[in-house]
Design a protein around this motif. Sequence first.
Motif, short mmCIF file in Angstrom:
data_model
loop_
_atom_site.label_atom_id
_atom_site.label_comp_id
_atom_site.label_asym_id
_atom_site.label_seq_id
_atom_site.Cartn_x
_atom_site.Cartn_y
_atom_site.Cartn_z
N GLY C 187 1.29 13.58 2.66
CA GLY C 187 0.41 13.55 2.37
C GLY C 187 0.37 11.59 2.40
O GLY C 187 1.23 10.73 1.74
N VAL C 188 -0.71 11.03 2.35
CA VAL C 188 -0.60 9.58 2.56
C VAL C 188 -2.27 9.51 1.44
O VAL C 188 -3.30 9.76 1.77
CB VAL C 188 -1.81 8.94 4.14
CG1 VAL C 188 -1.74 7.75 4.10
CG2 VAL C 188 0.05 9.17 4.74
N PHE C 189 -1.47 7.77 1.11
CA PHE C 189 -3.04 7.58 -0.24
C PHE C 189 -2.93 6.28 0.42
O PHE C 189 -1.97 5.44 0.18
CB PHE C 189 -2.20 7.83 -1.40
CG PHE C 189 -3.48 7.67 -2.18
CD1 PHE C 189 -4.24 8.24 -3.32
CD2 PHE C 189 -3.87 6.21 -2.62
CE1 PHE C 189 -4.86 8.21 -3.57
CE2 PHE C 189 -5.06 5.91 -3.65
CZ PHE C 189 -5.66 7.19 -4.42
N VAL C 190 -4.53 5.62 0.54
CA VAL C 190 -4.40 4.35 1.03
C VAL C 190 -5.88 3.92 -0.13
O VAL C 190 -6.26 4.39 -0.19
CB VAL C 190 -5.26 4.21 2.42
CG1 VAL C 190 -5.69 3.02 2.66
CG2 VAL C 190 -4.33 5.16 3.21
N SER C 191 -5.54 2.33 -0.60
CA SER C 191 -6.06 1.68 -1.04
C SER C 191 -6.40 0.50 -0.60
O SER C 191 -5.44 -0.20 -0.04
CB SER C 191 -5.60 1.70 -2.69
OG SER C 191 -4.77 0.75 -3.89
N GLN C 192 -7.02 -0.40 -1.43
CA GLN C 192 -7.58 -1.86 -1.01
C GLN C 192 -8.52 -2.09 -2.29
O GLN C 192 -9.08 -1.51 -2.83
CB GLN C 192 -8.57 -1.93 -0.01
CG GLN C 192 -8.85 -3.24 0.28
CD GLN C 192 -10.00 -3.44 1.52
OE1 GLN C 192 -11.37 -2.79 1.01
NE2 GLN C 192 -10.51 -4.35 2.70
N ASP C 193 -7.05 -3.13 -2.41
CA ASP C 193 -8.10 -3.99 -3.68
C ASP C 193 -8.87 -4.76 -3.77
O ASP C 193 -9.35 -4.93 -2.44
CB ASP C 193 -6.64 -4.25 -4.88
CG ASP C 193 -6.10 -5.92 -4.37
OD1 ASP C 193 -6.35 -6.68 -3.15
OD2 ASP C 193 -5.48 -5.65 -4.49
N ALA C 194 -9.80 -5.25 -4.96
CA ALA C 194 -10.94 -6.44 -4.83
C ALA C 194 -10.43 -7.21 -4.11
O ALA C 194 -11.39 -7.44 -2.70
CB ALA C 194 -10.54 -6.80 -6.49
N GLY C 195 -9.07 -8.18 -3.92
CA GLY C 195 -9.05 -8.48 -3.30
C GLY C 195 -8.20 -8.91 -1.40
O GLY C 195 -8.06 -9.57 -0.54
N GLY C 196 -8.74 -7.33 -1.36
CA GLY C 196 -8.26 -6.87 -0.32
C GLY C 196 -7.14 -6.93 0.73
O GLY C 196 -6.79 -6.14 1.30
N LYS C 197 -6.14 -6.72 -0.70
CA LYS C 197 -4.61 -6.64 -0.19
C LYS C 197 -4.81 -4.77 -0.65
O LYS C 197 -5.74 -3.99 -1.02
CB LYS C 197 -4.02 -6.78 -1.71
CG LYS C 197 -3.51 -8.16 -1.13
CD LYS C 197 -1.81 -8.33 -1.75
CE LYS C 197 -0.45 -7.34 -1.88
NZ LYS C 197 0.07 -7.60 -2.32
N VAL C 198 -4.27 -3.97 0.61
CA VAL C 198 -3.96 -2.03 0.94
C VAL C 198 -2.42 -1.98 0.84
O VAL C 198 -1.02 -2.20 0.79
CB VAL C 198 -4.21 -2.02 2.37
CG1 VAL C 198 -4.62 -1.01 3.01
CG2 VAL C 198 -5.43 -3.07 2.88
N ARG C 199 -2.43 -0.65 0.09
CA ARG C 199 -1.01 -0.25 -0.21
C ARG C 199 -1.56 0.97 0.76
O ARG C 199 -2.56 1.88 0.50
CB ARG C 199 -1.49 -0.28 -1.35
CG ARG C 199 -0.82 -0.75 -2.65
CD ARG C 199 -0.53 -0.68 -3.93
NE ARG C 199 0.42 -1.85 -4.59
CZ ARG C 199 1.01 -1.50 -4.60
NH1 ARG C 199 2.31 -0.31 -4.93
NH2 ARG C 199 2.24 -2.73 -5.88
N ILE C 253 2.07 11.34 9.59
CA ILE C 253 1.56 9.87 8.67
C ILE C 253 0.66 8.87 9.23
O ILE C 253 -0.61 8.20 9.02
CB ILE C 253 2.88 9.21 8.55
CG1 ILE C 253 3.47 10.31 7.87
CG2 ILE C 253 2.78 8.09 7.67
CD1 ILE C 253 5.15 9.49 7.03
N GLY C 254 0.52 8.93 10.70
CA GLY C 254 -0.23 8.56 11.33
C GLY C 254 -1.33 8.06 11.69
O GLY C 254 -3.07 7.66 10.73
#
Lengths: 154, 790, 265
Positions: C187-199, C253-254
Amino acid sequence: MPAISMKVNGKAVSGNVENRTLLVDFIRTNLGLTGTHVGCDTSQCGACVVHIDGKAVKSCTTLAVACEGASVTTIEGIAKNGTLHPMQQAFHENHGLQCGFCTPGMIMASIDIVKRNGKKVSEEVIRRELSQNICRCTGYHNIVAAVQSAAEKM
Amino acid sequence: MSDTGIGARVLRKEDKRFITGKGQYTDDINLKDQTYAYFVRSPHAHATIKAINTAKAKKMPGVVDIFTSKEVEEDKIGGLICGWMIHSKDGSGMKAGPHPILASGKVRFVGDQVAVVIAETREQAKAAAQAVAVSYGVLPHNVDAGQAMKTKAQVHDVASDNRVYNWSIGDEAATDAAFRSAAHVTKLDLINNRLIPNAMETRAAIGSYDTGSEHYTLYTTSQNPHVARLVISAFHGLAPEHKLRVIAPDVGGGFGSKIFIYGEEVTCVWASKRIGGRPVKWTADRSEAFLSDAHGRDHVSHAELAMDASGKIVGLKVHTIASMGAYLSTFSSCVPTYLYATLLSGQYDIPNIYAEVDAVYTNTAPVDAYRGAGRPEATYLLERIVETAARELKIDPAEFRRRNFITQFPHQTPVIFCYDAGDYGAALDKALELSDYRNFASRKAASAKNGKLRGVGFSAYIEACGIAPSAAVGSLGAGVGLWESAEVRVNAVGTVEVLTGSHSHGQGHETTFAQLVSERLGVDINNVAIVHGDTDKVQMGMGTYGSRSGAVGMTAISKALDKIEAKAKRVAAAVMEASTDDIDFKDGTFTVKGTDKKMAFGEVALASYVGHKFNSSEIEIGLKETSFHDPSNFVFPAGVHICEVEVDTETGLTKIASYTAVDDFGTIINPMIVEGQVQGGVAQGIGQALLEGAHYDRDSGQLLTGSYMDYNMPKAANMPHIENFKLGFTFTKCPSNPLGMKGCGEAGAIAAPPAVINAITNALGVRDIAMPATPLTVWNAMQPMKRAAE
Amino acid sequence: MENFNYHRPATVNAAAALLKKSKGGSYMAGGHTLLPTMKQGLASPSDIIDLTAIKGFSGITIGKSAVVVKGGTTHMEVATSAAVKKAIPALAELAGKIGGVHVRHKGTIGGSIANSDPAADYPSACLGLGATIVTNKRKIPADAFFTGMFQTALKDGEIITEVSFPIPKKSSHMKFPNPASRYALVGVFVSQDAGGKVRVAVTGAGPKVFRVPDMEAALSKSFAVSALAGISAKAKGLNADMHATAEYRAHLIGVLARRAVEAAK
């Protein structure tokens, strides 16, 4: 042994159980309601599904003591005054069962699916949400048809 | 056709109890004062039993007693049998190792039962079972059929190379000659993956001994309670048949796995007497079911198909290694021989076939019949190699099949069977039309646009079922005859009870058998009761498997109905003072030719029992008839299934895009039920192809797929959507029974696996892919390097 | 399964006290991990402290910058919450993919996270959104919470009372289920915060949930599928079993990361 009391199919029931007694054993052994079945021992087949306070849950993965005061509905409790529940009727009319062993859990799970998803529940959603109810006989074809048909009438 | 007669879509009479929770399965039954059994099972794949210490366990709360092979031997309880003798090519008989109901001296697979604990509650029995101390001497093991004849792990003393038999069928010299003259030969190595049946109701038994009458009762999850009674009486030496009642109440699916006589059920009967007559109940956990139910399939095969220059098949050569597991289960020996290699001609006119089968012991659960039994293995092999040959010859796979179809009937194959009727071209035509084969290319292009590979695969299957003529199976080594019995009892009020030796565990006999009675006697379907599954009610029967309840079981009923009609005519004639020859019977009414005299069926029934209006020395009182029907041939349902798959090229996930099944089952009693059988069978076939596979760890011998966490059962989302699953029927009447019926129960499971795999190999452009074609397997097959290497 | 003492306290403090007093007790919420484990004989706690009767133990609050889910909130509540769907749609979607319907009716976020099953779904949302796990004792950042296979930073007796998920600009969850168990094969969870930082957080593939720094760096520069070109997860150290090799998991994952970026909203 602790005493427990709850409502099953609208009737107040009580009994003495061990803490480890599972709800399914209380239902089958203490209450003699053998319509709820056990089809696996890893909480995956769905043959034991009942409703607790209106929600479909696995009675094989629920402690009887944890149901103190709860309202439980089993397959024996959904027909009203001799009239089958629309889901029961739909399983009959659509040939949604063969050996009948998974059927009680399948019907209880399907009622929950329709209650949450409404009359227009899609085939995709029905198939996805039946992922933890295993049937070995029907290939699910007529089960899915039955759920869709019942959804219209519920 | 009446509303409830032959051919009508009658809703099932048995449904009500199942949808309201009132079904009565074995585990739903509780007898007064019953105890509970729990089995101690081997944790090792192969080991000697050095010692069993039960002292500590016997002192645990609630324990009534604990038994091992010592007590079994004391009471001289016989071992489990395999009821079909197979002879090797060299004439020697199969090598059957001992199969005691509790392991003696040695355990041979993980799950082999070593001891039984009887206690007041199930939890107590289980707790004490864990305290039984067994000391094992671990031996080398082998779980792999392909390695069985090479390994040092010898499972039974009687079989030094683990070979149960080396059996052959067909003319080897003629087949070799055909290969020498062939223009093209296609070769394929195939594995037919081991499956675990997984009826949703696990096996269960209650054995009960009445010390007063010295009578035993066994409630059990059986597809054939009479055979269970016969075997328990004749071979285990527990009780003669008149002292043993076997009841198979509602049974939650079987698929073959509940045909067999297992040690646990026999133990419950025996143990009840041993503990002084208290009933002994056992219900398998699902984990136990995985370990101890007879598994299915498990073949390793090499096949070669020879064609002439015109693409006509001229020969087929097959070598198969079939795993029998650690012991020979009840009917195991006939599965990879007479139920397998006899079907290798398929729907094709193949003049020369030679097949050799090595059945081998492995340290795994016994393997026996599972839905289709032998015929899925034959169909998989043949339909895979036929499809591969067509691709190699660059002939459209439909056209290649058509070119080789049998078109004249009866047709004698080179492998025993004589096909009586069929029209394979008609089924192919209908399947091509229903599946819209001609527009496959445009669907493939549309899938490609979504990044998916689409493939199409065919399966033109045939099966021999409705087993079978007793003399024929007897000549091939069967220990029993395979007839069926029926008793039709007409009550004085005109209602009817049919006692049948067939057993329904999902097939809907209570409805379809009643339809036959309704059609024949003009009786309301609700006035017909079908009685089965109790040896005290039904005298004798052979049970339900091999799609035989229609062709054999219903024919027995039909013959008994013939006698009922004849007798009723005599009664009607006497009452109406006419000659029997002048009595007509139609739609439930007896009439006298040329007069307006008539009597309803119910009136004649009443007259039969009242006996006032005829001379009872000429016509016996009553209206009750029996028939034992022994068929003259197997029946040969056949059809063409076409599967389309879509493969996600990135993940390897395969989706069944559409599935088309066209089957010829001869006369259909209830299309709704028959369609249900096809849908369920296809689901099991798709399961074998995409999802299911029993996996024993080579190093440890442990069953890795021992629960639904790892054994992938077909689920609703794995099946094609309703609009993409198309069913069609063609019709040729079966000439060997008066109703013209063939069997339908196994067709889907037989046909589907090669259709699915042919579609995947077509999509990927590869020669072979192993079953189950999981995402991992498909992804591996798609790796460019691997493809290049092939 | 072995018998045990059963308690159903009304407060978190009472629950903690009961656990402390027990010989080897265990908290239980939905019970869908604990009871199957006990049925198989793999766990036999002396006491079960049922948390479901604790008042105020379930519920969802949507703040300005965070979605706060109480520890006893069921997966079904999160999956069907209109507010969660609006604030962090990927979180609701993820909850809707856990187990089956019957599990989602009973299983809770606290129970799932506390178990740190390597194939569970919620840990990827915690790590992928940079959540804060709040207990009756302290606040633990997700990055420090999951310490190993079935291991967390929770100390004896600590109860997860809520999980606070920062609301991202975009997020997405992709799951490739184990064909048999339906747990995450990957499972892959991707997020981008308001400042553009990605997890980018991955579950199912390793002994515990983990982040993929290479992908995060590339996506933080440019949140597009093309940014992932040439970046592949390493197979070394990933889980291997009959359902998936380490190489296949690395490949997935990719695939899932690309699909997640594409679907992020």
